[in-house]
Design a protein around this motif. Structure first.
Motif, PDB file in Angstrom:
ATOM      1  N   SER A 182     -15.917 -17.120   2.038  1.00  0.00           N
ATOM      2  CA  SER A 182     -14.637 -17.491   2.650  1.00  0.00           C
ATOM      3  C   SER A 182     -13.557 -17.704   1.600  1.00  0.00           C
ATOM      4  N   ARG A 183     -13.947 -18.295   0.480  1.00  0.00           N
ATOM      5  CA  ARG A 183     -12.965 -18.560  -0.569  1.00  0.00           C
ATOM      6  C   ARG A 183     -12.388 -17.269  -1.124  1.00  0.00           C
ATOM      7  N   ASN A 184     -13.245 -16.303  -1.408  1.00  0.00           N
ATOM      8  CA  ASN A 184     -12.749 -15.059  -1.992  1.00  0.00           C
ATOM      9  C   ASN A 184     -11.949 -14.255  -0.981  1.00  0.00           C
ATOM     10  N   LEU A 185     -12.396 -14.214   0.282  1.00  0.00           N
ATOM     11  CA  LEU A 185     -11.646 -13.476   1.295  1.00  0.00           C
ATOM     12  C   LEU A 185     -10.279 -14.109   1.535  1.00  0.00           C
ATOM     13  N   SER A 186     -10.215 -15.437   1.459  1.00  0.00           N
ATOM     14  CA  SER A 186      -8.923 -16.113   1.578  1.00  0.00           C
ATOM     15  C   SER A 186      -8.006 -15.706   0.431  1.00  0.00           C
ATOM     16  N   ASN A 187      -8.559 -15.677  -0.780  1.00  0.00           N
ATOM     17  CA  ASN A 187      -7.775 -15.245  -1.940  1.00  0.00           C
ATOM     18  C   ASN A 187      -7.363 -13.782  -1.805  1.00  0.00           C
ATOM     19  N   LEU A 188      -8.263 -12.960  -1.252  1.00  0.00           N
ATOM     20  CA  LEU A 188      -7.977 -11.532  -1.092  1.00  0.00           C
ATOM     21  C   LEU A 188      -6.786 -11.330  -0.158  1.00  0.00           C
ATOM     22  N   PHE A 189      -6.784 -12.031   0.971  1.00  0.00           N
ATOM     23  CA  PHE A 189      -5.675 -11.885   1.915  1.00  0.00           C
ATOM     24  C   PHE A 189      -4.373 -12.413   1.323  1.00  0.00           C
ATOM     25  N   THR A 190      -4.469 -13.467   0.520  1.00  0.00           N
ATOM     26  CA  THR A 190      -3.269 -13.975  -0.141  1.00  0.00           C
ATOM     27  C   THR A 190      -2.741 -12.956  -1.144  1.00  0.00           C
ATOM     28  N   GLN A 191      -3.657 -12.327  -1.886  1.00  0.00           N
ATOM     29  CA  GLN A 191      -3.268 -11.330  -2.879  1.00  0.00           C
ATOM     30  C   GLN A 191      -2.608 -10.116  -2.243  1.00  0.00           C
ATOM     31  N   MET A 192      -3.063  -9.740  -1.045  1.00  0.00           N
ATOM     32  CA  MET A 192      -2.525  -8.534  -0.406  1.00  0.00           C
ATOM     33  C   MET A 192      -1.152  -8.760   0.207  1.00  0.00           C
ATOM     34  N   SER A 193      -0.688 -10.010   0.262  1.00  0.00           N
ATOM     35  CA  SER A 193       0.557 -10.311   0.971  1.00  0.00           C
ATOM     36  C   SER A 193       1.753  -9.581   0.369  1.00  0.00           C
ATOM     37  N   VAL A 194       1.873  -9.577  -0.952  1.00  0.00           N
ATOM     38  CA  VAL A 194       3.025  -8.928  -1.593  1.00  0.00           C
ATOM     39  C   VAL A 194       3.020  -7.430  -1.328  1.00  0.00           C
ATOM     40  N   THR A 195       1.867  -6.790  -1.548  1.00  0.00           N
ATOM     41  CA  THR A 195       1.764  -5.349  -1.292  1.00  0.00           C
ATOM     42  C   THR A 195       2.030  -5.033   0.172  1.00  0.00           C
ATOM     43  N   SER A 196       1.524  -5.869   1.073  1.00  0.00           N
ATOM     44  CA  SER A 196       1.712  -5.640   2.507  1.00  0.00           C
ATOM     45  C   SER A 196       3.181  -5.709   2.897  1.00  0.00           C
ATOM     46  N   ILE A 197       3.889  -6.721   2.405  1.00  0.00           N
ATOM     47  CA  ILE A 197       5.305  -6.877   2.741  1.00  0.00           C
ATOM     48  C   ILE A 197       6.107  -5.680   2.235  1.00  0.00           C
ATOM     49  N   LEU A 198       5.808  -5.245   1.012  1.00  0.00           N
ATOM     50  CA  LEU A 198       6.502  -4.071   0.471  1.00  0.00           C
ATOM     51  C   LEU A 198       6.159  -2.815   1.258  1.00  0.00           C
ATOM     52  N   ALA A 199       4.888  -2.678   1.656  1.00  0.00           N
ATOM     53  CA  ALA A 199       4.450  -1.489   2.392  1.00  0.00           C
ATOM     54  C   ALA A 199       5.104  -1.419   3.763  1.00  0.00           C
ATOM     55  N   ILE A 200       5.324  -2.566   4.403  1.00  0.00           N
ATOM     56  CA  ILE A 200       5.976  -2.583   5.716  1.00  0.00           C
ATOM     57  C   ILE A 200       7.368  -1.956   5.623  1.00  0.00           C
ATOM     58  N   GLY A 201       8.109  -2.316   4.573  1.00  0.00           N
ATOM     59  CA  GLY A 201       9.433  -1.724   4.381  1.00  0.00           C
ATOM     60  C   GLY A 201       9.358  -0.280   3.927  1.00  0.00           C
ATOM     61  N   MET A 202       8.346   0.041   3.117  1.00  0.00           N
ATOM     62  CA  MET A 202       8.207   1.389   2.580  1.00  0.00           C
ATOM     63  C   MET A 202       7.882   2.406   3.667  1.00  0.00           C
ATOM     64  N   VAL A 203       7.206   1.968   4.733  1.00  0.00           N
ATOM     65  CA  VAL A 203       6.844   2.883   5.814  1.00  0.00           C
ATOM     66  C   VAL A 203       8.088   3.554   6.386  1.00  0.00           C
ATOM     67  N   LEU A 204       9.110   2.769   6.714  1.00  0.00           N
ATOM     68  CA  LEU A 204      10.323   3.334   7.300  1.00  0.00           C
ATOM     69  C   LEU A 204      11.018   4.292   6.337  1.00  0.00           C
ATOM     70  N   VAL A 205      11.015   3.927   5.054  1.00  0.00           N
ATOM     71  CA  VAL A 205      11.657   4.790   4.056  1.00  0.00           C
ATOM     72  C   VAL A 205      10.959   6.143   3.982  1.00  0.00           C
ATOM     73  N   ILE A 206       9.633   6.128   3.932  1.00  0.00           N
ATOM     74  CA  ILE A 206       8.872   7.377   3.821  1.00  0.00           C
ATOM     75  C   ILE A 206       8.929   8.168   5.122  1.00  0.00           C
ATOM     76  N   VAL A 207       8.852   7.477   6.257  1.00  0.00           N
ATOM     77  CA  VAL A 207       8.939   8.158   7.552  1.00  0.00           C
ATOM     78  C   VAL A 207      10.258   8.922   7.668  1.00  0.00           C
ATOM     79  N   ALA A 208      11.325   8.343   7.118  1.00  0.00           N
ATOM     80  CA  ALA A 208      12.641   9.002   7.167  1.00  0.00           C
ATOM     81  C   ALA A 208      12.757  10.149   6.170  1.00  0.00           C
ATOM     82  N   GLY A 209      11.712  10.369   5.380  1.00  0.00           N
ATOM     83  CA  GLY A 209      11.718  11.490   4.444  1.00  0.00           C
ATOM     84  C   GLY A 209      12.217  11.138   3.057  1.00  0.00           C
TER      85      GLY A 209
END
Length: 385
Positions: A44-71
């Motif tokens: 549980s400790r490592n998975l909690s850390n894993l989800f915390t670590q992915m937060s920055v990449t996830s937030i950036l990826a959410i915005g990047m999706v629209l940029v890439i979808v638009a070409g």
């Protein structure tokens, strides 16, 4: 109306890119493999850390999706993370401004940086690759200049909570119940709506399987997080932003226009879509999300450094592509990008636990990115034939 095997498959898996489901299977295999090689991985400790670590990449990826979808592409988000993180630290540490002013100032800075780049791409017709490549270097240089290449600590207690706090177990249970309730309501409402307008309805058993599987994921997530300290605060950022941008991209005119622009820009222009305005807006949103990611990262590290966000744009792009977003534009989902971000973070986390040297992380992630693009091109080539 009879349900064919094709319609049953469509009902079971929906409109989401099949590759995203494939990546879910790959993610499970990655977790099983790392769990077998190092039992610490599935704690549980490592998975909690894993989800915390992915937060920055996830937030950036959410915005990047629209940029890439638009070409387009945005290579500057990592540097925007670094620069806006530096701005947050300066406002907080050097100017000693209240946390709310620091947060608003940081968000405004990210939006302005995105606005400038979006204006250059949309109205001055400079390729996004060039604009954002230049932005990547300019913003990193500005960060080094304004901070004098020094690490600026952040000691504000409110800011510290944004990247390091955990919600109480009771809150996690409430969130889980609300999520399951929303899944049930959405499935019921969808069936009723399709029945009302005479569309084909999937067998009840199929919908029960889908809702049960998703509910199991939600319950398991809450249980694992609560087994450690509770749900990490950064994950709430990711969940809220994912919901907002999922609705924005699939349920609004703006979202449909973005997909239309990426699918066929000439047809979109003839349809009367204001391409320049929409293009500029997606870069504004990308810059805004990068500034949110910077707040989370700066809070987690309790400081702003000149290396913050370095190569983050590559992780975000890789997360999108792995999750089914096509670099040719016109295809991609927020959910797929989150799956891709979790895959990338799981690889980083697992290889770090195994003690592998850092160069292996670059080799593995780079190889997966190339394979994902190759699969996308292959699938599109088959579609053309």
């Amino acid at each position: 109306m009879p349900v064919t095997r094709k319609s049953l498959w469509s009902s079971l898996f929906g409109k989401m890119d099949v590759r995203a489901y494939t990546m879910v299977g790959a993610l499970v295999l990655i977790w099983v493999l790392f769990g077998f090689l190092n039992p610490t991985f599935l704690t549980s400790r490592n998975l909690s850390n894993l989800f915390t670590q992915m937060s920055v990449t996830s937030i950036l990826a959410i915005g990047m999706v629209l940029v890439i979808v638009a070409g387009h592409i945005d290579l500057s988000v990592g540097s925007i993370v670094g620069l806006t993180g530096g701005i947050a630290a300066i406002l907080s540490n050097w100017l000693e401004l209240p946390a709310i002013v620091v947060i608003l100032g940081t968000l405004a800075a990210g939006a302005v940086l995105g606005l400038i780049q979006g204006w250059l791409v949309a109205y001055k017709m400079i390729p996004a690759f060039i604009v954002t490549l230049g932005g990547m270097m300019v913003f990193r240089g500005v960060l080094m200049g304004v901070t004098e290449s020094k690490t600026i600590p952040v000691s504000d207690s409110v800011l510290a909570l944004l990247g390091n706090a955990y919600f109480a177990q009771g809150f996690g249970i409430i969130i889980g119940l609300l999520a399951v309730g929303m899944l049930l309501w959405t499935a019921y409402n969808k069936r009723r709506s399709r029945q009302k307008y005479g569309f084909e309805i999937a067998p009840l058993g199929v919908d029960v399987m889908k809702v049960s599987a998703l509910a199991l994921i939600v319950v398991s997530f809450v249980a694992v997080m609560n087994n450690y300290k509770g749900i990490p605060f950064p994950i709430i950022f990711v969940i809220v932003l994912a919901i907002i941008f999922y609705i924005l991209s699939t349920k609004t005119t703006f979202g449909r226009h973005i997909y239309a622009i990426g699918g066929n820009i000439e047809a979109a222009r003839l349809s009367g879509i204001n391409i320049k305005k929409k293009t500029m807006l997606i870069f504004v949103l990308s810059g805004l999300l990068a500034s949110i990611a910077s707040i989370v990262l700066t809070s987690r590290l309790a400081s702003a450094t000149i290396t913050a966000g370095n190569m983050a744009e590559m992780d975000a792009i890789a997360a999108c592509v792995i999750g089914g977003t096509s670099l040719m534009g016109g295809a991609g989902t927020v959910i797929g990008a989150l799956i891709g971000a979790l895959v990338m973070t799981s690889l980083d986390n697992g290889m770090s636990l195994m003690g592998l040297e850092s160069f292996w992380q670059y080799v593995v992630k780079g190889s997966i990115l190339v394979i994902a693009v190759w699969l996308d091109i292959s699938n599109r080539s088959k579609g053309v034939k």
